[in-house]
Design a protein around this motif. Structure first.
Motif: not given
Length: 430
Positions: A111, A121, A228, A232, A252, A271
């Motif tokens: 992360t 990413a 993610m 996120n 992040l 997160n």
């Protein structure tokens, strides 16, 4: 005159604090049973599971304080609910609980790297939304069928829980899972269940991380991906919806560092929040968007206070029939399952690959000590490659527009940036 002006000012100051505290209670009560079930599934004993819940609450408080004060934005933070569901589906891995702890730490490092290294990413973003959503849906299915198993095994306990949940879903949706939890506790008390004594004193338990290949592939990588994709990205999208320019890189890095630090104590992942982000970033938190960051600061403080009761919460879970605990978790995850299925099967060109991903993941089959989430993602990616090659080998036929043909997908709506909502957005979780 002064008194008349002072009262509304006090109310406006109190408003974000109360919103943040309510968000903390709703988020904690809605998902702590999932977290404990996940930690127990990968080998934690009751003390280690309580330590993990405490570590997550402390991590949320730290990350929420840092992000809200630094950016003066309502950047809400939560634990990874889909990640906890993944742990339930994965179960024991080679190396036991220390190996799971090592996987948690690796997920935190990934992360951080996603915030620092742009290509990482982008690599996560390159995974088609329907494939990621199908993997998450496959992880959630075994949990979401638990209420039915509970109705068959412990109907006198599961019946009132399910009925309470259904009524509150109709009239007070955000309190549906806390209400179901209260019904479960009341049912256990009426049935004469003995609750073990639990101390409110914090009891962090350090576990030395171990590294095994099955844990890295079966837990760390899928945990990173579902966090993610399921937390996120939707969390950033919620903030964008309310007009905030999301500091995704800083978020992040901060949550990744906190996750890595709390991992040896059992924290699986911290997160961005999604549903609780909607509570703290909306006008109900404060009329002035520039003052809503106070709500996330209060959210962190509330989570810290609730974390002190981690031992009691764990004792409650240990005293309950396992199927009842899983049933409450399954009820909490039903909306996430619905969103994941809808996102997985939206694009006609990806439906076959999404179906393969979903079926393999939902099978909960472990191969070579590696859980089904990884194999589902691998099988879905292979199916996508094969179907695209098969489609590419067909003769081109005249089309009436850009969305016709067997591989066409719905045209995406314009977005304001990489974190804006899109058609293939995975399920939003707490």
């Amino acid at each position: 005159m002064f008194v008349r002006e002072a009262v509304p000012m006090m109310v406006r100051t109190l408003q974000p604090v109360l919103t943040g505290l309510v968000s903390a209670v709703v988020g904690y009560a809605s998902a702590f049973s999932i977290v404990l079930a996940g930690l127990r599934a990968v080998g934690a004993d009751s003390r280690q599971a309580a330590s993990g819940l405490l570590a997550l609450c402390v991590g949320i408080a730290i990350a929420a304080a840092v992000l809200s004060v630094r950016y003066r934005m309502p950047v809400a933070v939560a634990w990874s609910t889909p990640g906890a569901a993944l742990l339930v589906a994965t179960g024991h891995v080679e190396g036991g609980y220390p190996a799971a702890i090592g996987a948690f730490a690796v997920c935190g490092v990934l992360t951080v790297l996603a915030g620092i290294v742009p290509w990482l990413a982008r690599g996560v973003a390159a995974i088609p939304g329907p494939i990621a959503a199908a993997m998450l849906a496959g992880v959630l299915v075994p949990l979401c069928t638990a209420p039915l198993r509970a109705m068959a095994e412990v109907p006198l306990l599961a019946g009132p829980v399910t009925l309470t949940w259904a009524v509150l879903m109709r009239y007070a949706r955000q309190w549906a899972i806390p209400g179901a939890l209260v019904a479960a506790v009341a049912g256990l008390a009426v049935s004469g269940t003995a609750f073990p004594a639990a101390s409110l004193r914090p009891d962090p338990v350090f576990t030395m991380p171990a590294v095994t290949l099955p844990a890295l592939v079966g837990i760390a990588l899928p945990l990173f991906l579902v966090t993610m994709a399921g937390q996120n990205v939707p969390g950033a999208a919620v903030l964008s919806t309310y007009g905030y320019s999301v500091p995704l890189r800083g978020a992040l890095v901060t949550t990744g560092l906190v996750s890595t630090a709390t991992a040896p104590f059992g924290g699986h992942a911290v997160n961005l929040a999604a549903i609780t982000a909607a509570l703290t970033a909306g006008p109900d938190a404060h009329p002035d968007p520039a003052r809503r960051w106070i709500a996330t600061l209060a959210l962190g403080a509330g989570q810290l206070a609730l974390g002190l009761g981690a031992a009691f919460a764990t004792a409650l879970v240990v005293a309950s029939p396992p199927v009842l605990v899983t049933a409450v978790a399954g009820l909490a995850l039903l909306p996430a399952l619905a969103s994941s299925l809808a996102a997985a099967f939206t694009g006609p060109g990806l439906r076959e690959a999404a179906a393969v991903t979903f079926v393999v993941t939902a099978s909960a089959t472990s191969i070579a000590g590696i859980g089904s989430a990884f194999w589902g993602l691998a099988a879905g990616s292979l199916a996508l490659l094969l179907t695209r090659r098969r489609t590419a080998s067909r003769p081109h036929e005249p089309t009436s527009g850009p969305t016709s043909g067997p591989t066409a997908e719905p045209t995406a709506e314009p977005t304001s940036g990489p974190t804006a909502p899109h058609a293939g957005e995975p399920a939003r979780s707490l």
